[in-house]
Design a protein around this motif. Structure first.
Motif, PDB file in Angstrom:
ATOM      1  N   SER A 258     173.993  52.820 -18.694  1.00 31.46           N
ATOM      2  CA  SER A 258     175.397  52.556 -18.346  1.00 31.46           C
ATOM      3  C   SER A 258     175.490  51.691 -17.099  1.00 31.46           C
ATOM      4  O   SER A 258     176.328  50.815 -17.003  1.00 31.46           O
ATOM      5  CB  SER A 258     176.168  53.825 -18.028  1.00 31.46           C
ATOM      6  OG  SER A 258     176.076  54.710 -19.042  1.00 31.46           O
ATOM      7  N   LEU A 259     174.598  51.959 -16.152  1.00 33.72           N
ATOM      8  CA  LEU A 259     174.624  51.180 -14.921  1.00 33.72           C
ATOM      9  C   LEU A 259     174.400  49.703 -15.239  1.00 33.72           C
ATOM     10  O   LEU A 259     175.117  48.831 -14.747  1.00 33.72           O
ATOM     11  CB  LEU A 259     173.567  51.698 -13.938  1.00 33.72           C
ATOM     12  CG  LEU A 259     173.557  51.052 -12.581  1.00 33.72           C
ATOM     13  CD1 LEU A 259     174.894  51.225 -11.865  1.00 33.72           C
ATOM     14  CD2 LEU A 259     172.455  51.647 -11.690  1.00 33.72           C
ATOM     15  N   GLU A 260     173.426  49.435 -16.130  1.00 35.01           N
ATOM     16  CA  GLU A 260     173.181  48.036 -16.496  1.00 35.01           C
ATOM     17  C   GLU A 260     174.402  47.407 -17.156  1.00 35.01           C
ATOM     18  O   GLU A 260     174.768  46.266 -16.869  1.00 35.01           O
ATOM     19  CB  GLU A 260     172.000  47.960 -17.473  1.00 35.01           C
ATOM     20  CG  GLU A 260     170.667  47.971 -16.773  1.00 35.01           C
ATOM     21  CD  GLU A 260     169.522  48.202 -17.743  1.00 35.01           C
ATOM     22  OE1 GLU A 260     169.665  47.849 -18.927  1.00 35.01           O
ATOM     23  OE2 GLU A 260     168.493  48.759 -17.306  1.00 35.01           O
ATOM     24  N   GLU A 261     175.031  48.162 -18.061  1.00 34.14           N
ATOM     25  CA  GLU A 261     176.218  47.623 -18.742  1.00 34.14           C
ATOM     26  C   GLU A 261     177.352  47.343 -17.768  1.00 34.14           C
ATOM     27  O   GLU A 261     177.988  46.298 -17.820  1.00 34.14           O
ATOM     28  CB  GLU A 261     176.718  48.614 -19.806  1.00 34.14           C
ATOM     29  CG  GLU A 261     175.937  48.518 -21.094  1.00 34.14           C
ATOM     30  CD  GLU A 261     176.115  49.770 -21.955  1.00 34.14           C
ATOM     31  OE1 GLU A 261     177.172  50.411 -21.846  1.00 34.14           O
ATOM     32  OE2 GLU A 261     175.182  50.092 -22.718  1.00 34.14           O
ATOM     33  N   VAL A 262     177.545  48.305 -16.888  1.00 35.26           N
ATOM     34  CA  VAL A 262     178.627  48.148 -15.911  1.00 35.26           C
ATOM     35  C   VAL A 262     178.367  46.915 -15.051  1.00 35.26           C
ATOM     36  O   VAL A 262     179.259  46.100 -14.801  1.00 35.26           O
ATOM     37  CB  VAL A 262     178.742  49.425 -15.039  1.00 35.26           C
ATOM     38  CG1 VAL A 262     179.566  49.178 -13.798  1.00 35.26           C
ATOM     39  CG2 VAL A 262     179.332  50.564 -15.845  1.00 35.26           C
ATOM     40  N   VAL A 263     177.107  46.763 -14.649  1.00 36.76           N
ATOM     41  CA  VAL A 263     176.777  45.638 -13.773  1.00 36.76           C
ATOM     42  C   VAL A 263     176.987  44.302 -14.487  1.00 36.76           C
ATOM     43  O   VAL A 263     177.472  43.330 -13.905  1.00 36.76           O
ATOM     44  CB  VAL A 263     175.339  45.796 -13.231  1.00 36.76           C
ATOM     45  CG1 VAL A 263     174.831  44.507 -12.634  1.00 36.76           C
ATOM     46  CG2 VAL A 263     175.308  46.908 -12.193  1.00 36.76           C
ATOM     47  N   LYS A 264     176.654  44.260 -15.786  1.00 37.23           N
ATOM     48  CA  LYS A 264     176.859  43.028 -16.553  1.00 37.23           C
ATOM     49  C   LYS A 264     178.351  42.631 -16.544  1.00 37.23           C
ATOM     50  O   LYS A 264     178.711  41.497 -16.275  1.00 37.23           O
ATOM     51  CB  LYS A 264     176.379  43.242 -17.994  1.00 37.23           C
ATOM     52  CG  LYS A 264     175.509  42.079 -18.472  1.00 37.23           C
ATOM     53  CD  LYS A 264     175.035  42.286 -19.892  1.00 37.23           C
ATOM     54  CE  LYS A 264     173.670  42.978 -19.942  1.00 37.23           C
ATOM     55  NZ  LYS A 264     173.432  43.701 -21.204  1.00 37.23           N
ATOM     56  N   LYS A 265     179.202  43.609 -16.815  1.00 39.20           N
ATOM     57  CA  LYS A 265     180.650  43.337 -16.842  1.00 39.20           C
ATOM     58  C   LYS A 265     181.137  42.911 -15.461  1.00 39.20           C
ATOM     59  O   LYS A 265     181.958  42.020 -15.311  1.00 39.20           O
ATOM     60  CB  LYS A 265     181.411  44.587 -17.281  1.00 39.20           C
ATOM     61  CG  LYS A 265     181.133  44.923 -18.723  1.00 39.20           C
ATOM     62  CD  LYS A 265     182.168  45.904 -19.222  1.00 39.20           C
ATOM     63  CE  LYS A 265     181.827  46.356 -20.630  1.00 39.20           C
ATOM     64  NZ  LYS A 265     181.884  47.780 -20.837  1.00 39.20           N
ATOM     65  N   TRP A 266     180.567  43.563 -14.493  1.00 34.19           N
ATOM     66  CA  TRP A 266     180.972  43.322 -13.119  1.00 34.19           C
ATOM     67  C   TRP A 266     180.602  41.890 -12.684  1.00 34.19           C
ATOM     68  O   TRP A 266     181.372  41.191 -12.020  1.00 34.19           O
ATOM     69  CB  TRP A 266     180.234  44.377 -12.305  1.00 34.19           C
ATOM     70  CG  TRP A 266     180.679  44.561 -10.920  1.00 34.19           C
ATOM     71  CD1 TRP A 266     181.835  44.179 -10.344  1.00 34.19           C
ATOM     72  CD2 TRP A 266     179.922  45.239  -9.922  1.00 34.19           C
ATOM     73  NE1 TRP A 266     181.852  44.575  -9.040  1.00 34.19           N
ATOM     74  CE2 TRP A 266     180.693  45.217  -8.764  1.00 34.19           C
ATOM     75  CE3 TRP A 266     178.673  45.853  -9.891  1.00 34.19           C
ATOM     76  CZ2 TRP A 266     180.239  45.779  -7.577  1.00 34.19           C
ATOM     77  CZ3 TRP A 266     178.242  46.415  -8.723  1.00 34.19           C
ATOM     78  CH2 TRP A 266     179.009  46.383  -7.586  1.00 34.19           C
ATOM     79  N   LEU A 267     179.403  41.458 -13.125  1.00 36.07           N
ATOM     80  CA  LEU A 267     178.981  40.098 -12.795  1.00 36.07           C
ATOM     81  C   LEU A 267     179.925  39.068 -13.421  1.00 36.07           C
ATOM     82  O   LEU A 267     180.252  38.059 -12.806  1.00 36.07           O
ATOM     83  CB  LEU A 267     177.549  39.850 -13.288  1.00 36.07           C
ATOM     84  CG  LEU A 267     176.443  40.293 -12.340  1.00 36.07           C
ATOM     85  CD1 LEU A 267     175.091  40.323 -13.051  1.00 36.07           C
ATOM     86  CD2 LEU A 267     176.362  39.376 -11.118  1.00 36.07           C
ATOM     87  N   ASP A 268     180.365  39.338 -14.650  1.00 38.27           N
ATOM     88  CA  ASP A 268     181.336  38.455 -15.306  1.00 38.27           C
ATOM     89  C   ASP A 268     182.577  38.268 -14.449  1.00 38.27           C
ATOM     90  O   ASP A 268     183.078  37.161 -14.273  1.00 38.27           O
ATOM     91  CB  ASP A 268     181.843  39.111 -16.612  1.00 38.27           C
ATOM     92  CG  ASP A 268     180.899  38.852 -17.752  1.00 38.27           C
ATOM     93  OD1 ASP A 268     179.897  38.158 -17.536  1.00 38.27           O
ATOM     94  OD2 ASP A 268     181.179  39.381 -18.852  1.00 38.27           O
ATOM     95  N   ILE A 269     183.070  39.385 -13.927  1.00 39.75           N
ATOM     96  CA  ILE A 269     184.272  39.315 -13.090  1.00 39.75           C
ATOM     97  C   ILE A 269     183.971  38.539 -11.807  1.00 39.75           C
ATOM     98  O   ILE A 269     184.757  37.693 -11.383  1.00 39.75           O
ATOM     99  CB  ILE A 269     184.750  40.737 -12.693  1.00 39.75           C
ATOM    100  CG1 ILE A 269     184.902  41.633 -13.903  1.00 39.75           C
ATOM    101  CG2 ILE A 269     186.011  40.675 -11.840  1.00 39.75           C
ATOM    102  CD1 ILE A 269     186.221  41.594 -14.581  1.00 39.75           C
ATOM    103  N   ALA A 270     182.798  38.826 -11.224  1.00 39.23           N
ATOM    104  CA  ALA A 270     182.449  38.156  -9.960  1.00 39.23           C
ATOM    105  C   ALA A 270     182.389  36.639 -10.143  1.00 39.23           C
ATOM    106  O   ALA A 270     182.756  35.880  -9.260  1.00 39.23           O
ATOM    107  CB  ALA A 270     181.129  38.702  -9.422  1.00 39.23           C
ATOM    108  N   GLU A 271     181.942  36.177 -11.330  1.00 38.32           N
ATOM    109  CA  GLU A 271     181.918  34.732 -11.617  1.00 38.32           C
ATOM    110  C   GLU A 271     183.316  34.147 -11.436  1.00 38.32           C
ATOM    111  O   GLU A 271     183.480  33.043 -10.956  1.00 38.32           O
ATOM    112  CB  GLU A 271     181.550  34.487 -13.099  1.00 38.32           C
ATOM    113  CG  GLU A 271     180.124  34.812 -13.488  1.00 38.32           C
ATOM    114  CD  GLU A 271     179.126  33.845 -12.905  1.00 38.32           C
ATOM    115  OE1 GLU A 271     179.518  32.696 -12.625  1.00 38.32           O
ATOM    116  OE2 GLU A 271     177.958  34.254 -12.712  1.00 38.32           O
TER     117      GLU A 271
END
Ligand code: IPE
Ligand code: IPE
Ligand code: MG
Ligand code: MG
Length: 290
Positions: A258-271
């Motif tokens: 879950s942490l990996e998934e959350v981080v992936k989504k989070w990186l999208d937003i950070a872009e």
């Protein structure tokens, strides 16, 4: 190694909070027994990564405003966070004796004193918040208050302890809710609060709220993984599978996924927000050992 800007922001909020306390409450420093209460309150604030106070300053920087203006808000978040930890460690809740590499407030002082220190820190936080110079102040006060009570930190602290007592009712969905809501309060306030202060557009607010969402989830999941897998030397608090047994039994692998998934989504937003510090915070969360 923390980057220079992080340690500078951390220092800013620490200096501000401790100076503010001395300035406004110095009179208690010489009155026995209030002197002891004052010392215990300061003790409850010492150390800490000051993550919420730093985050608030990063937010201000994006909007290009004077850092001095944000310090009451950043300091308030750290005081409220400290209150939550002082109470969380008490025998009636998590019964922990180690926090921030030193004895917890109740273990260093006493149970009843820790209870009152926590109350002090919460209210000092709101007093500081009231010093935020913004026409949006009522909205900010409401945001912070709402995110602490029923549907925020306190409500989900209650759920956390309740499920420790009645584990037969725990399932993955509930655990995920505990993860997402318990830490929600101050991290959301840190990331959305400052945008509100300066009247960001609804679109900007939405984007920041999503960044905050994923941030708090990652924060709480990684915190529970550290509670199970970290060491006392690294985290400065007690660890071990019995501390977060339900994570250990139900969910350690799942938590990491879950942490990996959350981080992936989070990186999208950070872009989309594009800010080096917000990106660095994502990496920090992934790598953090304390
Ligand atoms: C720890 O918070 C407890 C949670 C809310 C998950 P922090 O990891 O921010 O604690 P300090 O302030 O650095 O000690
Ligand atoms: C800390 O939660 C307190 C809040 C989130 C309000 P935990 O009990 O999960 O965290 P640690 O492990 O004591 O820091
Ligand atoms: Mg707890
Ligand atoms: Mg705890």
């Amino acid at each position: 190694m923390l980057p220079r800007w992080y340690t500078d922001y951390k220092q800013n909020v620490e200096n501000f909070v401790f100076d503010w306390l001395e300035r406004n409450y110095w009179k208690y420093a010489n009155e026995i027994p209030l002197k002891r209460f004052f010392e215990a309150t300061k003790y409850g604030l010492e150390w800490g990564k000051r993550f919420r106070g730093v985050l608030a300053q990063v937010g201000y920087e994006i909007f290009g405003w004077d850092l001095e203006e944000v310090l009451p808000f950043a300091g308030a978040l750290e005081m409220i966070h400290a209150f939550s930890l002082v109470h969380d460690d008490m025998p009636e809740l998590d019964n922990d004796t180690l926090r921030r590499w030193k004895l917890t407030v109740w273990a260093a002082y006493s149970d009843w004193e820790a209870l009152l220190v926590g109350d002090n820190l919460m209210m000092l936080g709101f007093e500081l918040l009231s010093e935020t110079k913004s026409k949006f102040l009522p909205r900010i006060l409401k945001l912070v208050a709402n995110s602490i009570w029923m549907d925020g930190m306190n409500g989900w602290q209650y759920m956390d302890v309740w499920y420790e007592l009645y584990p037969q009712n725990m399932d993955l969905k509930t655990l995920q809710q505990i993860h997402s809501k318990k830490t929600w309060a101050l991290i959301t306030a840190a990331i959305v609060g400052w945008a509100l202060i300066w009247g960001a557009s609804e679109d900007e607010l939405k984007l920041l709220a999503s960044y905050g969402n994923y941030l708090w989830m990652a924060f709480q999941i990684s915190d529970d993984i550290l509670d199970v897998e970290g060491s006392v030397a690294q985290t400065g608090k007690s660890v071990g599978w019995e501390k977060k047994w339900y994570v250990y039994f139900l969910w350690l692998d799942q938590a990491k996924k879950s942490l990996e998934e959350v981080v992936k989504k989070w990186l999208d937003i950070a872009e989309r927000i594009w800010n080096d510090k917000l990106r660095w915070l994502i990496e920090f969360m992934l790598d953090r050992k304390s």
